[in-house]
Design a protein around this motif. Structure first.
Motif, PDB file in Angstrom:
ATOM      1  N   ASP A  32       3.851   6.180 -10.814  1.00 39.17           N
ATOM      2  CA  ASP A  32       2.699   5.609 -11.521  1.00 39.17           C
ATOM      3  C   ASP A  32       2.909   5.625 -13.029  1.00 39.17           C
ATOM      4  O   ASP A  32       2.530   4.679 -13.729  1.00 39.17           O
ATOM      5  CB  ASP A  32       1.439   6.382 -11.142  1.00 39.17           C
ATOM      6  CG  ASP A  32       1.179   6.314  -9.656  1.00 39.17           C
ATOM      7  OD1 ASP A  32       0.741   5.259  -9.174  1.00 39.17           O
ATOM      8  OD2 ASP A  32       1.472   7.315  -8.963  1.00 39.17           O
ATOM      9  N   PRO A  51       0.851  -1.200   0.000  1.00 41.23           N
ATOM     10  CA  PRO A  51       0.000   0.000   0.000  1.00 41.23           C
ATOM     11  C   PRO A  51       0.889   1.254   0.000  1.00 41.23           C
ATOM     12  O   PRO A  51       1.921   1.287   0.678  1.00 41.23           O
ATOM     13  CB  PRO A  51      -0.791  -0.121   1.307  1.00 41.23           C
ATOM     14  CG  PRO A  51       0.098  -0.917   2.206  1.00 41.23           C
ATOM     15  CD  PRO A  51       0.845  -1.880   1.313  1.00 41.23           C
ATOM     16  N   VAL A  70      -3.210   4.330  -1.160  1.00 39.40           N
ATOM     17  CA  VAL A  70      -4.137   4.383  -0.032  1.00 39.40           C
ATOM     18  C   VAL A  70      -4.350   5.808   0.442  1.00 39.40           C
ATOM     19  O   VAL A  70      -5.442   6.178   0.883  1.00 39.40           O
ATOM     20  CB  VAL A  70      -3.616   3.511   1.130  1.00 39.40           C
ATOM     21  CG1 VAL A  70      -4.497   3.636   2.366  1.00 39.40           C
ATOM     22  CG2 VAL A  70      -3.519   2.053   0.688  1.00 39.40           C
ATOM     23  N   ARG A  99       0.264  -1.392 -11.921  1.00 40.04           N
ATOM     24  CA  ARG A  99      -0.429  -0.338 -11.183  1.00 40.04           C
ATOM     25  C   ARG A  99      -0.329  -0.632  -9.694  1.00 40.04           C
ATOM     26  O   ARG A  99      -0.443  -1.791  -9.272  1.00 40.04           O
ATOM     27  CB  ARG A  99      -1.897  -0.267 -11.620  1.00 40.04           C
ATOM     28  CG  ARG A  99      -2.685   0.863 -10.982  1.00 40.04           C
ATOM     29  CD  ARG A  99      -4.080   0.918 -11.555  1.00 40.04           C
ATOM     30  NE  ARG A  99      -4.836   2.003 -10.955  1.00 40.04           N
ATOM     31  CZ  ARG A  99      -6.109   2.292 -11.257  1.00 40.04           C
ATOM     32  NH1 ARG A  99      -6.743   1.534 -12.162  1.00 40.04           N
ATOM     33  NH2 ARG A  99      -6.732   3.290 -10.672  1.00 40.04           N
ATOM     34  N   ARG A 100      -0.126   0.381  -8.918  1.00 47.85           N
ATOM     35  CA  ARG A 100      -0.059   0.228  -7.462  1.00 47.85           C
ATOM     36  C   ARG A 100      -1.349   0.755  -6.833  1.00 47.85           C
ATOM     37  O   ARG A 100      -2.098   1.524  -7.440  1.00 47.85           O
ATOM     38  CB  ARG A 100       1.150   0.975  -6.897  1.00 47.85           C
ATOM     39  CG  ARG A 100       1.099   2.474  -7.151  1.00 47.85           C
ATOM     40  CD  ARG A 100       2.266   3.191  -6.528  1.00 47.85           C
ATOM     41  NE  ARG A 100       2.258   4.626  -6.869  1.00 47.85           N
ATOM     42  CZ  ARG A 100       2.998   5.542  -6.253  1.00 47.85           C
ATOM     43  NH1 ARG A 100       3.794   5.187  -5.265  1.00 47.85           N
ATOM     44  NH2 ARG A 100       2.934   6.807  -6.626  1.00 47.85           N
ATOM     45  N   ARG A 101      -1.568   0.407  -5.572  1.00 48.38           N
ATOM     46  CA  ARG A 101      -2.705   0.955  -4.841  1.00 48.38           C
ATOM     47  C   ARG A 101      -2.235   2.135  -3.993  1.00 48.38           C
ATOM     48  O   ARG A 101      -1.346   1.981  -3.146  1.00 48.38           O
ATOM     49  CB  ARG A 101      -3.332  -0.100  -3.941  1.00 48.38           C
ATOM     50  CG  ARG A 101      -4.528   0.462  -3.150  1.00 48.38           C
ATOM     51  CD  ARG A 101      -5.022  -0.498  -2.105  1.00 48.38           C
ATOM     52  NE  ARG A 101      -6.052   0.142  -1.280  1.00 48.38           N
ATOM     53  CZ  ARG A 101      -6.488  -0.335  -0.123  1.00 48.38           C
ATOM     54  NH1 ARG A 101      -5.960  -1.469   0.360  1.00 48.38           N
ATOM     55  NH2 ARG A 101      -7.420   0.302   0.561  1.00 48.38           N
TER      56      ARG A 101
END
Length: 306
Positions: free
Chosen positions: A215, A200, A228, A224-226
């Motif tokens: 990104d 995260p 938070v 792709r990352r999340r």
């Protein structure tokens, strides 16, 4: 009282008056101001016409001032001294005795990384110098620097500046990752790209979006990352990261300060990311001002050492 137009008066006549008053001699006065005796005699003649008074009378070997000369001498001397002080102060700046406040446009980064050492330099070399940090929007840079009170702006990503705004790179920066101490997913300060994407993330952004440099680099690999958390404040990140499993990308010098303070650990981001320049910008309006030159040189010196 009739006003006298200074445009019609040669102010060198006041210098001649002062020299004759001080020396009591036309010859000595001419030598003092580096002109010939005939020129000084001509200046005295013009002074007599201007003030409608003899001003100086030869008594023996000396030129004695008249009552009128005694009356106007203090004002002429004070005016000339003020002019000399003004010219001198405009050409010199002694930081050791100067007393003034510099206004500096700063980002969180510059405030955190550059200002502490700059303040130390000021305290050591210029104890009378104070710093006033202000925030800024990049769209306001030109208007802000048109104000003579603003000395310099520090930051990055300055593009399409007008010709009267000058820019100088100070140091190169790059991103490094930060995580909480003993993060279970990060061993020995490294991790794979797959592990990095699965974590995260917190993102610093001023644009209120969810897309940063990382990104865009991930998108090139269809990854792709999340995210938070997004925040417009760098300095919120240490407390957030230290008390969660989130990771974040921050400039290396800022990360060093965070780790020194014991909040977080760092790790290398498993992506090929470009570095960028931290720069300062200033206006041609203050480019030749000795005090602003000193400040810019001090900032350059600080940045060279951090």
């Amino acid at each position: 009282m009739t006003s006298i137009s200074l445009a019609s008066i040669d102010l060198n006549l006041l210098v001649a008056f002062e020299a004759i008053f001080e020396t009591g001699s036309v010859t000595a006065a001419a030598a003092q101001v580096h002109i010939g005796q005939p020129a000084m005699s001509a200046a005295l003649g013009r002074l007599r016409s201007l003030f409608d008074d003899d001003l100086f009378i030869r008594i023996g070997r000396d030129m004695k001032p008249t009552a009128k000369a005694l009356e106007i001498a203090p004002g002429i001397t004070a005016a000339l001294q003020q002019i000399r002080l003004t010219l001198q102060s405009s050409q010199q700046f002694d930081p050791a005795i100067a007393h003034q406040a510099f206004i500096i446009g700063c980002t969180d980064y510059a405030s955190t990384v550059i200002t502490p050492t700059l303040l130390q330099v000021c305290r050591q070399r210029a104890p009378g110098i104070d710093l006033r940090l202000i925030s800024y929007e990049k769209s306001q840079i030109s208007a802000l620097l048109e104000q003579p009170t603003l000395a310099v702006i520090l930051g990055s990503g300055f593009h399409d500046l007008p010709p009267h705004i000058l820019q100088k790179p100070l140091m190169a920066e790059r991103f490094v990752g930060i995580c909480r101490r003993n993060h279970p997913a990060i061993r020995d300060g490294s991790l794979t790209l797959e592990q990095f994407v699965e974590l995260p993330h917190a993102l610093f952004t001023l644009r209120r979006d969810e897309v940063g440099v990382i990104d865009r680099a991930l998108a090139k690999q269809t990854l792709r990352r999340r995210i938070v958390l997004t925040t417009p404040y760098w300095l919120t990140l240490p407390a957030i990261i230290a008390n969660s499993d989130l990771v974040a990308a921050v400039p290396t010098r800022m990360a060093h300060q965070f780790t020194t303070q014991g909040f977080v650990d760092t790790f290398e981001i498993p992506l090929a990311l470009d570095s960028w320049a931290i720069s300062m910008v200033w206006s041609q309006l203050t480019d030749q001002a000795p005090n602003c030159i000193w400040l810019r040189q001090a900032i350059e010196e600080v940045c060279a050492g951090i």
